[in-house]
Write a protein that holds these residues in place. Structure first.
Motif, PDB file in Angstrom:
ATOM      1  N   TYR B  36       0.847  -1.180   0.000  1.00 46.46           N
ATOM      2  CA  TYR B  36       0.000   0.000   0.000  1.00 46.46           C
ATOM      3  C   TYR B  36       0.892   1.243   0.000  1.00 46.46           C
ATOM      4  O   TYR B  36       2.005   1.224   0.508  1.00 46.46           O
ATOM      5  CB  TYR B  36      -0.885   0.051   1.242  1.00 46.46           C
ATOM      6  N   GLN B  38       0.801   5.526   0.922  1.00 45.22           N
ATOM      7  CA  GLN B  38       0.061   6.577   1.615  1.00 45.22           C
ATOM      8  C   GLN B  38       0.666   7.923   1.272  1.00 45.22           C
ATOM      9  O   GLN B  38       1.818   8.205   1.622  1.00 45.22           O
ATOM     10  CB  GLN B  38       0.087   6.353   3.117  1.00 45.22           C
ATOM     11  N   ASN B  41      -1.638  13.191   4.156  1.00 45.89           N
ATOM     12  CA  ASN B  41      -3.015  13.528   4.525  1.00 45.89           C
ATOM     13  C   ASN B  41      -4.058  12.742   3.738  1.00 45.89           C
ATOM     14  O   ASN B  41      -5.178  13.217   3.546  1.00 45.89           O
ATOM     15  CB  ASN B  41      -3.260  15.035   4.343  1.00 45.89           C
ATOM     16  N   ARG B  42      -3.665  11.575   3.298  1.00 47.05           N
ATOM     17  CA  ARG B  42      -4.611  10.725   2.576  1.00 47.05           C
ATOM     18  C   ARG B  42      -4.557   9.318   3.128  1.00 47.05           C
ATOM     19  O   ARG B  42      -3.615   8.929   3.808  1.00 47.05           O
ATOM     20  CB  ARG B  42      -4.303  10.737   1.081  1.00 47.05           C
ATOM     21  N   GLY B  43      -5.574   8.544   2.851  1.00 48.74           N
ATOM     22  CA  GLY B  43      -5.600   7.154   3.292  1.00 48.74           C
ATOM     23  C   GLY B  43      -4.674   6.291   2.471  1.00 48.74           C
ATOM     24  O   GLY B  43      -4.038   6.742   1.523  1.00 48.74           O
ATOM     25  N   LEU B  44      -4.591   5.048   2.830  1.00 50.71           N
ATOM     26  CA  LEU B  44      -3.743   4.102   2.107  1.00 50.71           C
ATOM     27  C   LEU B  44      -4.394   3.709   0.782  1.00 50.71           C
ATOM     28  O   LEU B  44      -5.598   3.483   0.715  1.00 50.71           O
ATOM     29  CB  LEU B  44      -3.515   2.841   2.939  1.00 50.71           C
ATOM     30  N   LEU B  88       4.741   7.401   1.588  1.00 52.52           N
ATOM     31  CA  LEU B  88       5.019   6.388   2.617  1.00 52.52           C
ATOM     32  C   LEU B  88       4.465   5.053   2.123  1.00 52.52           C
ATOM     33  O   LEU B  88       3.298   4.976   1.731  1.00 52.52           O
ATOM     34  CB  LEU B  88       4.335   6.801   3.922  1.00 52.52           C
ATOM     35  N   PHE B  90       3.782   0.919   2.666  1.00 50.99           N
ATOM     36  CA  PHE B  90       3.575  -0.117   3.665  1.00 50.99           C
ATOM     37  C   PHE B  90       3.466  -1.485   2.995  1.00 50.99           C
ATOM     38  O   PHE B  90       2.711  -1.656   2.037  1.00 50.99           O
ATOM     39  CB  PHE B  90       2.284   0.128   4.460  1.00 50.99           C
TER      40      PHE B  90
END
Lengths: 115, 114
Positions: B36, B38, B41-44, B88, B90
């Motif tokens: 995922y 990111q 300021n946003r979701g994954l 970012l 994950f």
């Protein structure tokens, strides 16, 4: 809607107050998940809902945390008597089913700050 | 218990250079693996997944990942990075015992400089 939505986007509260966070999953998604993301850390699983089955609450950090979901729609995460360590981004996700091959779709999160 | 390690907190590359974000995992049995991304300021956002079959998985935005069972790794790669890839990342794993729980790594911050 087109994606998972969460409200509010930001919440600032005082220590000891209760807060309620809302998640609207993608229509038709039977599985719903709540995660917590602390600053600089990965996601911690909190709770999982699948249809009308009993939720998996094994990730809830304390009895101050609770969550509900009505059918396959909206979910609310409630934190009672908030503490400063509750400050984090709370992310909601949904997936078509709970099958392992189904990716989870995430909302934008609610940033909670406890003063 | 299942777990994921992302050994690098940060990865810095120049635009146009190859990008690799490392991930190793630990599960009992065969894993389901996910990447995922990111943005601030946003979701994954889901990038790609490995379930079974071909070890090289292709995903969104030109990313791919290679599943290596002997090394228990699932590194994310992009042949030519863009500044817009700065985000970012994950890695997550799901084992086949607890079908729905995803375990996430701590994340790797990628910075692509122009």
């Amino acid at each position: 809607g087109a994606g998972v939505s969460q409200s509010p986007s930001n919440k600032v509260t005082e220590k000891g107050k209760d807060v309620e966070l809302r998640c609207d999953p993608i229509s038709g998604h039977t599985a719903l998940y709540w995660y917590r993301q602390r600053l600089g850390q990965g996601l911690e699983f909190l709770i999982y809902f699948q249809g009308n089955s009993a939720p998996d609450k094994s990730g809830l950090p304390s009895d101050r945390f609770s969550a509900e979901r009505t059918g396959e729609s909206v979910s609310t995460l409630t934190i009672q008597r908030t503490q400063q360590e509750d400050s984090a981004v709370y992310l909601c996700a949904s997936s078509r089913t709970s099958g392992p091959g189904n990716e989870q779709f995430f909302g934008p999160g609610t940033r909670l700050t406890v003063l | 218990a299942q777990s994921v390690a992302q050994p690098e907190d940060q990865v810095n590359v120049a635009e146009g250079n190859p990008l690799t974000v490392k991930c190793t995992y630990s599960v009992s049995g065969n894993p389901y693996l996910f990447w995922y991304v990111q943005y601030p300021n946003r979701g994954l956002q889901f990038l790609l997944k490995y379930i079974t079959g071909d070890n090289l998985v292709k995903g969104s935005y030109g990313f791919e990942a290679e599943f290596n069972k002997s090394q228990t790794s699932f590194h994310l790669k992009k042949p030519s990075a863009l500044v817009s890839d700065s985000a970012l990342y994950f890695c997550a794993v799901r084992d086949r015992v607890s079908d729905y729980k995803l375990s996430f790594g701590a994340g790797t911050t990628v910075t692509v400089r122009a």
